[in-house]
Design an enzyme around this catalytic site. Structure first.
Site, short mmCIF file in Angstrom:
data_model
loop_
_atom_site.label_atom_id
_atom_site.label_comp_id
_atom_site.label_asym_id
_atom_site.label_seq_id
_atom_site.Cartn_x
_atom_site.Cartn_y
_atom_site.Cartn_z
N LYS A 47 -11.64 0.62 13.30
CA LYS A 47 -10.35 1.10 13.83
C LYS A 47 -10.45 1.27 15.34
CE LYS A 47 -7.59 1.75 10.25
NZ LYS A 47 -6.30 1.05 10.15
N GLY A 103 0.82 -1.21 0.00
CA GLY A 103 0.00 0.00 0.00
C GLY A 103 0.85 1.26 0.00
N THR A 122 -2.45 11.77 5.24
CA THR A 122 -1.07 11.78 4.75
C THR A 122 -1.08 11.67 3.22
OG1 THR A 122 -0.28 10.81 6.80
CG2 THR A 122 1.12 10.50 4.88
N LEU A 155 -0.19 -2.17 9.20
CA LEU A 155 -0.80 -1.11 8.39
C LEU A 155 -1.92 -1.62 7.48
CD1 LEU A 155 2.18 -0.01 9.07
CD2 LEU A 155 1.88 1.42 7.07
N ASN A 159 -4.97 -11.07 15.16
CA ASN A 159 -3.97 -12.02 14.67
C ASN A 159 -2.55 -11.45 14.81
OD1 ASN A 159 -4.27 -14.60 13.73
ND2 ASN A 159 -4.24 -14.04 11.56
N TYR A 192 -15.13 1.72 8.66
CA TYR A 192 -13.73 2.11 8.85
C TYR A 192 -13.50 2.65 10.26
CZ TYR A 192 -9.23 4.40 7.76
OH TYR A 192 -7.92 4.80 7.73
N TYR A 247 -4.59 -6.50 24.71
CA TYR A 247 -3.35 -7.30 24.64
C TYR A 247 -2.24 -6.66 25.48
CZ TYR A 247 -4.72 -11.11 21.65
OH TYR A 247 -5.31 -12.27 21.20
P1 NAD Z 1 -3.52 1.61 1.32
O1 NAD Z 1 -4.91 1.22 0.98
O2 NAD Z 1 -2.68 2.29 0.30
O3 NAD Z 1 -2.72 0.33 1.82
C1 NAD Z 1 -3.29 -0.66 2.62
C2 NAD Z 1 -2.71 -2.01 2.23
O4 NAD Z 1 -3.31 -3.03 3.04
C3 NAD Z 1 -2.99 -2.39 0.77
O5 NAD Z 1 -1.79 -2.77 0.13
C4 NAD Z 1 -3.97 -3.56 0.89
O6 NAD Z 1 -3.87 -4.46 -0.20
C5 NAD Z 1 -3.55 -4.17 2.22
N1 NAD Z 1 -4.61 -4.98 2.84
C6 NAD Z 1 -5.91 -4.62 3.06
N2 NAD Z 1 -6.57 -5.63 3.66
C7 NAD Z 1 -5.66 -6.63 3.84
C8 NAD Z 1 -5.73 -7.94 4.42
N3 NAD Z 1 -6.87 -8.42 4.95
N4 NAD Z 1 -4.62 -8.70 4.43
C9 NAD Z 1 -3.45 -8.25 3.90
N5 NAD Z 1 -3.32 -7.01 3.34
C10 NAD Z 1 -4.42 -6.22 3.32
O7 NAD Z 1 -3.60 2.51 2.65
P2 NAD Z 1 -2.50 3.47 3.31
O8 NAD Z 1 -2.86 4.87 3.02
O9 NAD Z 1 -1.14 2.97 3.00
O10 NAD Z 1 -2.80 3.24 4.85
C11 NAD Z 1 -2.05 2.32 5.63
C12 NAD Z 1 -2.64 2.26 7.04
O11 NAD Z 1 -2.58 3.55 7.65
C13 NAD Z 1 -4.12 1.84 7.06
O12 NAD Z 1 -4.32 0.99 8.16
C14 NAD Z 1 -4.85 3.14 7.25
O13 NAD Z 1 -6.09 2.95 7.89
C15 NAD Z 1 -3.88 3.93 8.09
N6 NAD Z 1 -4.08 5.38 7.89
C16 NAD Z 1 -3.64 5.97 6.75
C17 NAD Z 1 -3.86 7.32 6.56
C18 NAD Z 1 -3.37 8.03 5.33
O14 NAD Z 1 -3.60 9.25 5.21
N7 NAD Z 1 -2.68 7.39 4.42
C19 NAD Z 1 -4.57 8.07 7.53
C20 NAD Z 1 -5.04 7.41 8.65
C21 NAD Z 1 -4.77 6.06 8.83
#
Ligand code: NAD
Ligand code: UDP
Length: 316
Positions: free
Chosen positions: A154, A12, A180, A78, A104, A150, A164
Site C-alpha cells: 500500500k 468486495g 470499516t 479499491l 495500471n 499488505y 503520477y
Molecule cells: P474486499 O477484500 O472485500 O474487496 C476487495 C476486492 O478486490 C475483492 O472483490 C477482490 O476480488 C478484488 N480484487 C483483489 N485483487 C484483484 C485484482 N488483482 N484484480 C481485480 N480485482 C481484485 O476488501 P474491502 O474491505 O472492500 O477493501 C477495499 C479496499 O479498501 C482495499 O484496497 C483495502 O485495502 C482498502 N481498505 C479497506 C479497509 C476496510 O476496513 N474495509 C480499511 C483500509 C483499507
C-alpha cells in the site's frame, strides 16, 4: 447527466457498497474484479444499462485497451485483499494488485484525463508510536513479517500515486482508510467485527487475539463511502493523502464485551495468541479530512453495531 465511473474491487465489501450508491445516483459504473476475495453475489442485480462488469485482474495490461474503458471520468481504485486472513492467503497477489495494479489504474487515469481515488490504509502507519495518527506521521512498519505484503505494498501504491501526480499531473487522491465495518462483511471475512458478531450470534466462543488491550477505531460503512466520494469531488484534495475513519477508539476486549452484551449472547470470551506484528493502537487524526473535505463520521459504534447485528441476524 451521470458520469462514467470505474470501480475496481466492485465485488468486495466497500466496492459493492460504493457501486450501488453510484448507480443509484444515476452514474454509469464499470466494475472490475477478478473475484479473488469478492463475492459474485455482490454483483447480482447490477447487470443493467447502468452497470457493466469486467471479470479481469486489474494488473492485466490488456485492460487499458478494453472497449468499455474509453472516456472514463472517475476511477475508484479499491481492488486488493483487505482482511489479514485474505492478504496472508494471497501475499504475492496482494503486492501485485497494489503496485502493478495501481500503476495500471493510474495509466488509465492519465490516458482518460480522469480523477482517481486510491484506497490506501491506516496500516501504512504500521504499529504507530504516536496517537492519533496524522497523515504526516511516517509510520513504524516492518518489511519482514506476515503483514508486510499488505502495508508495504500500500505504501508503494502511494508512491506511484505521488509520482503520477508529480510527473504527469494526474488528478490523484489517496484515502488512508481505518477499520470499516457493516453487515456487508461476509461471515467468513476474518475481520474482527464479522468474526465477533458471527460467533456471538451462533453461540460459539468469541475469540480475542492476545489479551485484547490493543485498540482499533471502527468506522461505519456509510461514513467511509461518503468520505471517499467527497475525496473524489473536492479539488482541494488533489495530490493529497487523507485519513478516512472514526476517531472513537476501543480495545478489542471491550469490543468483544459490547458485542456479547448487545447480542445477549451466552458465548464465552476466550483468548488466542496475538498475530505477529498486530498493531497495538490505531486512531485517526481527522483534522485534514475536516479541513479539506468538510467531512467527519456521523455514525457511532453503538448505532453501527446495532444495524450490523440486526442485518447479520437476518443473514445467519
Ligand atoms: P474486499 O477484500 O472485500 O474487496 C476487495 C476486492 O478486490 C475483492 O472483490 C477482490 O476480488 C478484488 N480484487 C483483489 N485483487 C484483484 C485484482 N488483482 N484484480 C481485480 N480485482 C481484485 O476488501 P474491502 O474491505 O472492500 O477493501 C477495499 C479496499 O479498501 C482495499 O484496497 C483495502 O485495502 C482498502 N481498505 C479497506 C479497509 C476496510 O476496513 N474495509 C480499511 C483500509 C483499507
Ligand atoms: N482480532 C481478534 N479476534 C478476531 C479477529 C481479529 O481479536 O477474531 C483482533 C486482531 O488481532 C486485531 C483487531 O482484532 O488486533 C482487528 O483485526 P482485523 O483483522 O479486523 O483488522 P486489522 O486492524 O488487524 O487489519
Amino acid at each position: 447527466m451521470g458520469k462514467k465511473i470505474v470501480v475496481t474491487g466492485a465485488a468486495g465489501f466497500l466496492g459493492s457498497h460504493l457501486t450501488k450508491e453510484l448507480i443509484d445516483e444515476g452514474n454509469l459504473v464499470i466494475g472490475i474484479d477478478n473475484l479473488l476475495t469478492g463475492k459474485s453475489k455482490n454483483l447480482i442485480d447490477r447487470n443493467s444499462e447502468k452497470f457493466t462488469f469486467i471479470d479481469m485482474d486489474i494488473c492485466s495490461s490488456e485492460l487499458l485497451s478494453h472497449p468499455h474503458l474509453n472516456g472514463v471520468d472517475e476511477i475508484y481504485h479499491l481492488a486488493s485483499p483487505a482482511s489479514p486472513k485474505s492478504y496472508q492467503a494471497y501475499p504475492l497477489k496482494t503486492i501485485e494488485v497494489n503496485t502493478l495494479g495501481t500503476k495500471n489504474m493510474l495509466e488509465l487515469a492519465r490516458k482518460s484525463d480522469a480523477k482517481i481515488v486510491y484506497t490506501s490504509t491506516s496500516e501504512a502507519y504500521g504499529d504507530p508510536k504516536i496517537t492519533p495518527q496524522p497523515e504526516t506521521y511516517r509510520g513504524n512498519v516492518n518489511t519482514w513479517g506476515p503483514r508486510a505484503c499488505y502495508d508495504e505494498s500500500k505504501r508503494l501504491g502511494e508512491v506511484y500515486c505521488y509520482l503520477y501526480h508529480a510527473l504527469y499531473d494526474v488528478k490523484v487522491k489517496v484515502a488512508r482508510i481505518f477499520n470499516t465495518y457493516s453487515a456487508g462483511l461476509a461471515n467468513d471475512d476474518g475481520r474482527v467485527i464479522s468474526n465477533f458478531v458471527t460467533e456471538a450470534l451462533t453461540g460459539k466462543d468469541i475469540t480475542v487475539y492476545g489479551d485484547g488491550t490493543q485498540t482499533r477505531s471502527f468506522c461505519y460503512v456509510t461514513d467511509t463511502i461518503h468520505g471517499l466520494k467527497l475525496l473524489m469531488e473536492k479539488e482541494d484534495a488533489t495530490g493529497e493523502i487523507i485519513n478516512i475513519g472514526n476517531p472513537a477508539e476501543i480495545t478489542i476486549l471491550d469490543l468483544a464485551k459490547k458485542i456479547k452484551h448487545v447480542t445477549q449472547s451466552s458465548s464465552r470470551i476466550v483468548f488466542q495468541p496475538l498475530p505477529v506484528d498486530d498493531p497495538t493502537i490505531r486512531k485517526p487524526d481527522l483534522e485534514k479530512a475536516k479541513r479539506l473535505l468538510n467531512w467527519e463520521p456521523t455514525v457511532s459504534l453503538d448505532e453501527g453495531l446495532k444495524a450490523t447485528i440486526k442485518a447479520y441476524k437476518d443473514k445467519i
